[in-house]
Design an enzyme around this catalytic site. Structure first.
Site, PDB file in Angstrom:
ATOM      1  N   SER A 297       0.824  -1.213   0.000  1.00 41.26           N
ATOM      2  CA  SER A 297       0.000   0.000   0.000  1.00 41.26           C
ATOM      3  C   SER A 297       0.862   1.269   0.000  1.00 41.26           C
ATOM      4  O   SER A 297       1.527   1.574  -0.985  1.00 41.26           O
ATOM      5  CB  SER A 297      -0.950  -0.044   1.198  1.00 41.26           C
ATOM      6  OG  SER A 297      -1.942   0.930   1.106  1.00 41.26           O
ATOM      7  N   ASP A 308       9.862   5.102 -10.362  1.00 34.34           N
ATOM      8  CA  ASP A 308       9.359   5.627 -11.638  1.00 34.34           C
ATOM      9  C   ASP A 308       9.952   6.974 -12.012  1.00 34.34           C
ATOM     10  O   ASP A 308       9.929   7.363 -13.186  1.00 34.34           O
ATOM     11  CB  ASP A 308       7.833   5.733 -11.590  1.00 34.34           C
ATOM     12  CG  ASP A 308       7.154   4.389 -11.762  1.00 34.34           C
ATOM     13  OD1 ASP A 308       7.842   3.357 -11.607  1.00 34.34           O
ATOM     14  OD2 ASP A 308       5.942   4.355 -12.028  1.00 34.34           O
ATOM     15  N   LYS A 322      -0.663  -4.127  -3.432  1.00 38.42           N
ATOM     16  CA  LYS A 322      -1.955  -3.540  -3.059  1.00 38.42           C
ATOM     17  C   LYS A 322      -2.038  -2.154  -3.673  1.00 38.42           C
ATOM     18  O   LYS A 322      -1.363  -1.225  -3.238  1.00 38.42           O
ATOM     19  CB  LYS A 322      -2.117  -3.456  -1.541  1.00 38.42           C
ATOM     20  CG  LYS A 322      -3.435  -2.815  -1.108  1.00 38.42           C
ATOM     21  CD  LYS A 322      -3.535  -2.757   0.410  1.00 38.42           C
ATOM     22  CE  LYS A 322      -4.847  -2.116   0.847  1.00 38.42           C
ATOM     23  NZ  LYS A 322      -4.918  -0.668   0.545  1.00 38.42           N
TER      24      LYS A 322
END
Length: 530
Positions: A297, A308, A322
């Site tokens: 999460s 990224d 998740k």
């Protein structure tokens, strides 16, 4: 005519039989439900009917809870119903503090025994010490009653500013003492530690993302910067998540202005993007994020933002997967439902949510699947559901559909088959053992510095043999792990020494003992030297 009359008893019997059957079907007052075509009316009316008309007495609250759970199970594994008592504990943990006296304790021989005292807590101010046995809280006897833990918590907690008189037995002076403690706010730390691993590398361990996490993290980050840290390791291993916005705030400390951190999308297609502010305190140093199969999460939001944006290295094993956002809605009885309201996506646009179409049971067994297919030991065994490739700004290929795949894979530290022992050595049982060893004669350890203690006890045969006996005689002695002790002796000795360090010198020193032997930390340091 005669034959015709012969059939009359048969007709009469048949008619009576039908009447009996119909009687069993129709022997109740006819009640019509509302004709309104509303599914919620149907459920409400059914519960009302059971409550008022069912033949036996029924606890309709429990029926409602079951119905709510069954409904939510049809949605996704993270939309759940939380009962009042459980919600109170969760809320307290995520708030980051509670009102109490500030001790960690262990029920030893049915007596509340203080393992350690929270720094700057009401108990420390009142003079409570590690090893004290709390016999009475006001006039309530706490020993020899087999009291459940929640009852003990209830007695020690209270309103801020309220006072409680504790009668304690202090073994090292063989005396009973009466100490008055004034309850106050006690922090529940979500950042376990911040420390320098060497003269350039700083380390911060986050165990969850609570309301106070960013403030705790930022304090440690600034302290490490003052110590000239050029690389920051953020340890998110076994961090199951928490508040999304706290992960965003921490990511903002590392990212440049206007870099995308995360975006969410709801059922109506609304997209909400969150960008870095450019006010971070560590936008140029090296960043390493440690993750494992239990990082989930909010942990994955932070790791995804760093990966990224090509901001740092993600090291470890594939994270949980998740990618759903929940919101809590509260009921009047103090319970709540945690409902998935959106999906989140990393900056490159990937969802890292693993599949759940086969139901919660299969979803929750996914860790076992990873273990069975060898993924925890080999990167080549990693299998993710989403084969669509995403590219970072520098061209690195990343995938979605089942967690964050690390840039640098680090297998489990233990040999195949020894994982259970490693997990056990990080359980509270080791702390209980160490407490009992210390309790035999705490005066033996007075005045010994941390460095001197570790020099003598890091690989103690005495404590190792004592722990084997402790393990054998207690209820966990049948776990089939005892046979693995000798082949894992150095690892067991280190964890025992780390627990001694924690109880004698503070939680920071647990990590001072364990981190030098941590394979992920060793890999970071090796990379730094290149």
């Amino acid at each position: 005519m005669k034959n015709k009359h012969n059939y009359l008893p048969i007709y009469l019997f048949a008619t009576l039989a039908i009447g009996v059957v119909l009687g069993t079907m129709l022997n109740f007052p006819v009640t019509n439900f509302s004709s309104a075509n509303d599914p919620t009316n149907k459920l409400n009316q059914l519960i009302h009917l059971i409550d008022t008309e069912y033949v036996d007495s029924v606890n309709t609250d429990s029926i409602v809870n079951l119905a709510v759970n069954d409904i939510l199970e049809q949605l996704d594994p993270h939309s759940v119903y939380i009962e009042k008592e459980e919600l109170e504990d969760i809320t307290q943990s995520m708030k980051g503090d509670f009102v109490g006296i500030g001790i960690n304790f262990y029920m030893h021989n049915d007596t509340l025994s203080v393992i350690n005292v929270v720094e700057n807590s009401p108990s420390e101010k009142a003079g409570i010490q590690s090893g004290d046995k709390i016999l009475f809280a006001d006039k309530t006897k706490l020993f020899g009653r087999k009291l459940p833990t929640d009852s003990l918590f209830a007695k020690l907690k209270g309103e801020k500013g309220s006072k409680i008189q504790l009668t304690v037995f202090r073994k090292i002076i063989n005396k009973k003492l009466k100490l008055t403690v004034q309850r106050d706010v006690v922090p529940i730390k979500s950042v376990d530690v911040g420390l320098m691993i060497d003269n350039k590398v700083g380390y911060i361990k986050i165990n969850r993302f609570a309301e106070t996490t960013y403030d705790e993290f930022h304090k440690e980050l600034l302290a490490l910067k003052k110590k000239a840290a050029k690389t920051i390791i953020v340890d998110l291993r076994d961090n199951g998540g928490g508040y999304l916005e706290k992960a965003v705030e921490i990511a903002d400390e590392f990212l440049m202005q206007d870099q995308l951190i995360v975006f969410t999308k709801n059922r109506k297609g609304r997209v909400d993007k969150t960008f870095a502010t450019g006010k971070g305190d560590f936008e140029k140093g090296k960043v390493v994020i440690l993750i494992n199969e239990n990082s989930a999460s909010a942990s994955e939001i932070l790791a995804g933002a760093i990966q990224d944006n090509d901001r740092g290295i993600i090291m470890g094993r594939r994270s949980f997967g998740k990618g759903l956002v929940q919101q809590e809605k509260y009921f009047n009885d103090g319970s709540a439902v945690r409902l998935t309201i959106a999906r989140y996506y990393t900056p490159t646009g990937r969802s890292i949510q693993k599949p759940y179409e086969n139901g919660s049971e299969d979803y929750n067994k996914e860790f076992a699947h990873r273990f069975d297919n060898g993924e925890l030991y080999s990167k080549d065994s990693i299998k993710i559901a989403d084969t669509i490739q995403f590219k970072t700004p520098k061209g690195k290929i990343v995938f979605g559909g089942g967690g964050i795949v690390p840039d640098v894979f680090i297998p489990l530290q233990n040999e195949v088959g020894d994982e259970g022992l490693a997990y056990f050595m990080q359980s509270p049982y080791v702390g209980n053992f160490v407490f009992e060893q210390l309790d035999k004669n705490r005066n033996l350890y007075r005045g010994i510095s941390f460095n001197n203690f570790i020099a003598k006890n890091l690989y103690s045969d005495v404590y190792f043999e004592a722990f084997k006996k402790y393990f054998s005689k207690n209820e966990f002695g049948d776990l089939g792990l005892l046979a693995k002790f000798d082949q894992n002796k150095p690892m067991i000795q280190r964890y025992i020494a780390a627990e001694f360090a924690q109880q004698l010198y503070g939680s920071k020193y647990y990590y001072e003992v364990t981190l030098p032997f941590d394979t992920m930390i060793k890999e970071v340091l090796k990379t730094e030297k290149k």
